[in-house]
Design a protein around this motif. Sequence first.
Motif: not given
Length: 315
Positions: A15-22, A92-106
């Motif tokens: 998912y491509e997002l402008p930013s990741l806000d918890r 995978t969460l992809v922010e506009d600045d290139g930051t990646l947040t990954k959640v990998n299932a077992p």
Amino acid sequence: MILTVTPNPSLDRAYELPSLDRGAVLRAARDRVDPGGKGVNVSRAVTAAGGRTVAVLPLGGPEGALLGSLLGAQGIEAAGVPVAGSTRVNITLVEDDGTLTKVNAPGPELTPAEAESLLEAVRVRSAGADWIACCGSLPRGLPPEWYAELVARAHRAGGRVALDTSGAALTAALGARPDVVKPNAEELAAAVGRPLATVGDAVKAAEELRERGAGAVLASLGADGQLLVEADGSWFGHAPAAAVRSNVGAGDASLAGFLAAGGTGPVALAAAVAHGAAAVQLPGSVMPTPSDLAPAAVTTGREIPLDRPLTEPAP
């Protein structure tokens, strides 16, 4: 033909997002789903380059059925081994600045019978394979020695094995003498038990893995380039830094390029660098086609910048 083995495949949703806000409701600008898992990505990269590949992998549940369908739609022959558990889904969460947040299932837990069926599927499909690429983490139920057993069986059948894994699975497999191992800087540091601060540190670590059984080491150092350390010498390859859109699967694209170019020497290293540099400029885990590559931008040579600090030192 390159046969790939992915013991713990996945569906990869990006998912491509402008930013990741918890804590907020987030709306994706774009999203996509791709077949996932390191070996699967190698097969996808080989196919994108017009090569032939067969992907051996366990498939379970509706997620596994979708994964098999997606591979078929991309022209990849999937040698699926049925398992009781469901294939995992990674995010995978992809922010506009290139930051990646990954959640990998077992992923599912494989039974001993399922683990043996996977090894048998590799044996059956490996006839005529130029390389067997064994990639990724091991699912629950498979001991760290599983890759070592696969390497040993492949060698008895006359096959060549490229191994891309980490941790205990990598350490256990070195004694079986895989023909190539492909760690990144962090995995290389973990394998030798010490931090890597410079390119020279990475060279010494790669040489240590060869002393412990690896035939050759193709080490990815991220933006700093790639190293190839083998019996005939060592080479360093680099391409100009590009705007990174997603680094998911970039290492897998590099391995595909390396193996498709013969799997040894500076020509194969240059192909690995070109494929990795192209992959990071594509969305999600899209694999590069020949039109995406810029081989003229790649430099390789025996002159290695040993004192160059790594952009991202490996702990």
